[in-house]
Design an enzyme around this catalytic site. Structure first.
Site, PDB file in Angstrom:
ATOM      1  N   SER A   1       1.065  -0.811  -0.339  1.00  0.00           N
ATOM      2  CA  SER A   1       0.138   0.441   0.051  1.00  0.00           C
ATOM      3  C   SER A   1       0.776   1.654  -0.137  1.00  0.00           C
ATOM      4  O   SER A   1       1.475   1.920  -0.778  1.00  0.00           O
ATOM      5  CB  SER A   1      -1.046  -0.438   0.944  1.00  0.00           C
ATOM      6  OG  SER A   1      -1.992   0.981   0.548  1.00  0.00           O
TER       7      SER A   1
ATOM      8  N   HIS B   1      -7.877  -5.981   1.544  1.00  0.00           N
ATOM      9  CA  HIS B   1      -6.706  -5.164   1.861  1.00  0.00           C
ATOM     10  C   HIS B   1      -4.975  -5.565   2.816  1.00  0.00           C
ATOM     11  O   HIS B   1      -4.296  -5.519   1.788  1.00  0.00           O
ATOM     12  CB  HIS B   1      -6.944  -3.970   2.318  1.00  0.00           C
ATOM     13  CG  HIS B   1      -6.290  -2.705   1.928  1.00  0.00           C
ATOM     14  ND1 HIS B   1      -5.420  -2.273   0.920  1.00  0.00           N
ATOM     15  CD2 HIS B   1      -5.614  -1.757   2.355  1.00  0.00           C
ATOM     16  CE1 HIS B   1      -4.672  -1.439   0.625  1.00  0.00           C
ATOM     17  NE2 HIS B   1      -4.715  -1.058   1.938  1.00  0.00           N
TER      18      HIS B   1
END
Length: 254
Positions: free
Chosen positions: A90, A226
């Site tokens: 990320s 995620h």
């Protein structure tokens, strides 16, 4: 260097170093423990940014260039000493990219492998059109955090914990939301680039990462959202992949 890097297992005989950049709001411990799991041929350096862990009293960085300046200053001797690879998830994927581009352009140094996870390339349209989150109210921000998973609900529901955690997360998102770079006209790396992502996460433009290298480019999709990489089975797949590719890195480097 010890202020900037957390290394659980010092190993001067390692053939390669894996430099890991944290996700937004993250610390260094998740990656630092990889040093006790990976083979002795790989030494893990987990980057610790200001405003968290032992650096909690230091002000957060406001720009990507501040991250690059500090990490490069701390690690330049080690980068010159032996082969190195990068891993980032990320926000960490963005900083890994920025770091790789910076040390290649300024110091003519190149990683032997770049592992990226859970993010679109910084110059992709999908990333440029993504909504900004760092300026959301705490209430809306917590709702967004709940939607992407990875943070235990009991922590999100604890105001005292969130009071400590949210500033670092928002600061890192501010850095990445204001980071701009152009799509490389020609690849600036020749090493392999591997992308990982969660199948149930919001879609990311992973294919755009291939423009950074003339080397091998691969994508691996794993189950989960995620923070899929926190799941033990997925972490094993990632670490096995890293081990497989880095144990032969010294031969390619030489």
């Amino acid at each position: 260097m010890d202020k900037v890097v957390n290394c659980f297992s010092r190993n001067p005989d390692a053939v390669v170093r894996l430099i890991c950049f944290p996700w937004a709001g993250g610390g260094s411990i998740h990656y630092a423990r990889w040093g006790k799991v990976l083979t002795s041929s790989i030494e893990v350096y987990a980057v610790r940014l200001p405003g968290r862990e032992g650096r909690a009293k230091e002000p957060f960085f406001q720009s990507m260039q501040q991250v690059l300046d500090e990490v490069t200053d701390a690690l330049l001797p080690q980068l010159k000493e032996k082969p190195f690879a990068l891993f980032g998830h990320s926000f960490g994927a963005m900083t890994s990219f920025a770091f790789a581009e910076y040390v290649k352009r300024i110091h003519k140094l190149e990683p032997v492998h770049v592992f990226l996870s859970g993010a679109s390339a910084p110059y992709s349209e999908m990333r440029l059109q993504a909504p900004k989150r760092s300026h959301l109210s705490d209430h809306d921000f917590l709702q967004w955090m709940s939607s992407i998973g990875g943070t235990p609900p009991e922590l999100i529901a604890n105001p005292e914990v969130m009071k400590l955690f949210l500033p670092a997360l928002k600061a890192d998102l501010h850095v990445v939301e204001n980071y701009r770079c152009s799509k490389p006209e020609v690849p600036f790396l020749s090493c392999p680039v591997t992308c990982f992502d969660g199948k149930e996460d919001l879609p990311h433009d992973l294919e755009a990462w291939k423009h950074m290298t003339s080397g091998e480019f691969t994508v691996h999709m794993l189950p989960g959202s995620h923070f899929y990489l926190k799941e033990a089975a997925n972490e094993k797949v990632i670490l096995d992949h890293i081990t497989k590719h880095l144990e032969t890195a010294e031969m390619d480097y030489l």
